[in-house]
Design an enzyme around this catalytic site. Structure first.
Site, short mmCIF file in Angstrom:
data_model
loop_
_atom_site.label_atom_id
_atom_site.label_comp_id
_atom_site.label_asym_id
_atom_site.label_seq_id
_atom_site.Cartn_x
_atom_site.Cartn_y
_atom_site.Cartn_z
N HIS A 145 0.79 -1.13 0.27
CA HIS A 145 0.02 0.02 -0.03
C HIS A 145 0.76 1.20 -0.13
CE1 HIS A 145 -2.97 2.62 2.14
NE2 HIS A 145 -3.32 3.05 0.94
N ASN A 196 -4.55 4.39 7.47
CA ASN A 196 -6.07 4.59 7.19
C ASN A 196 -7.15 4.42 8.46
OD1 ASN A 196 -5.56 5.85 4.69
ND2 ASN A 196 -5.71 4.19 3.47
#
Length: 297
Positions: A145, A196
């Protein structure tokens, strides 16, 4: 020429949008050959133009040279033929943040690349374990990511799904270390992973504060930057990320956890329904015509 002494010398990338273009640039800058797959030539041309424009900005800032630009672009091959990915050393998926779209793309690619070829996803919120379960040999699947903009952001989350082979995690840490200016962080496969999982509730709270008229969008961003020392205000960040991207991510996290912190604020849904997606549409929390007019005064 590709340096065959580095691990993963040939990288396939699915998707040439904002993130795909940034990831392609990062890998190409590390000396790797990159093959980017997308659905049509228009999207491929836009991806190449995005990389070129980013490098042009780097040239203006004296961060890269014209020769650097030529070499990076020369290592990126754009194609609409999935068969072109045959023989790559790994695939990084960066298509729309939609589970069904990602699954379909990964299944198609898994039928072309080698049975042991690592398949990596750049998802920001979806379950890597769930994506891996759709593919043969799920031990070769992991999350990789990157954050936007990929060429500038240092952190890369290496996401270990339940099925991910431990030696693949080690190789991915080495891969990130080899990219230059990147720091790998190994994380569990949880909704939002590490960054996140913290960011989405924060952004949702900010949207709620704006909707409650606690302060203007400009003052909210200014207060956060000055008060917390952040380089970018939260509403500026949302416009850059894309309001639709944040909506999909926070919806996925809520569906997986039923945690009310991830519930999408009504204003976010309204903005997306109205097509006000941020920078990509030219109209968002900080990019609206009203905001621009205000900032001129």
């Amino acid at each position: 020429m590709t340096d065959t002494t580095i691990d993963f010398p040939n990288i396939g990338i699915l998707g040439f949008g904002t993130m795909g273009a940034g990831i392609a640039q990062v890998f190409a800058a590390s000396g790797r050959h990159v093959i980017v797959l997308d659905t049509d030539q228009t999207r491929l041309d836009a991806g190449v133009a995005s990389v070129s424009a980013f490098l042009d900005d780097g040239i203006r800032r004296a961060k890269v040279t014209e020769q650097d630009k030529a070499e990076i672009l020369g290592r990126i091959q754009a194609t609409t033929a999935v068969s072109a990915l045959y023989g790559v050393d790994a695939v990084v998926e960066s298509v729309s943040e939609n589970a069904e779209v990602k699954k379909a793309a990964l299944i198609e690619v898994a039928g072309v690349v080698g049975a042991d070829t690592p398949i990596l996803t750049n998802t920001s919120a979806l379950s890597v374990t769930d994506l891996a379960a759709q593919l043969p040999n799920p031990g070769r699947v992991a999350g990789l990511h990157f954050f936007n903009p990929a060429p500038l952001m240092r952190t890369v989350e290496v996401v270990r799904a339940l099925q991910t082979a431990e030696d693949l995690v080690d190789r991915l840490v080495g891969l990130v270390d080899s990219l230059g200016g990147k720091d790998p962080v190994i994380v569990k496969d949880r909704p939002g992973f590490l960054v996140n999982a913290l960011l989405m509730p924060y952004l949702n709270d900010v949207i709620g504060e704006l909707d409650d008229e606690l302060a203007t969008a400009e003052d909210i961003d200014l207060a956060v930057k000055l008060g917390l020392g952040y380089k970018t205000g939260p509403l500026e960040l949302l416009d850059m990320i894309g309001l639709d991207v944040h909506l999909h991510a926070t919806e996925a996290a809520y569906a997986a956890t039923l945690d009310p912190r991830y519930a999408a604020p009504p204003l976010l849904r309204q903005m997306v329904a109205a097509g006000r997606l941020g920078n990509k549409s030219g109209d968002g929390f900080r990019t609206t015509a009203t905001t621009s007019d205000t900032e001129k005064n």
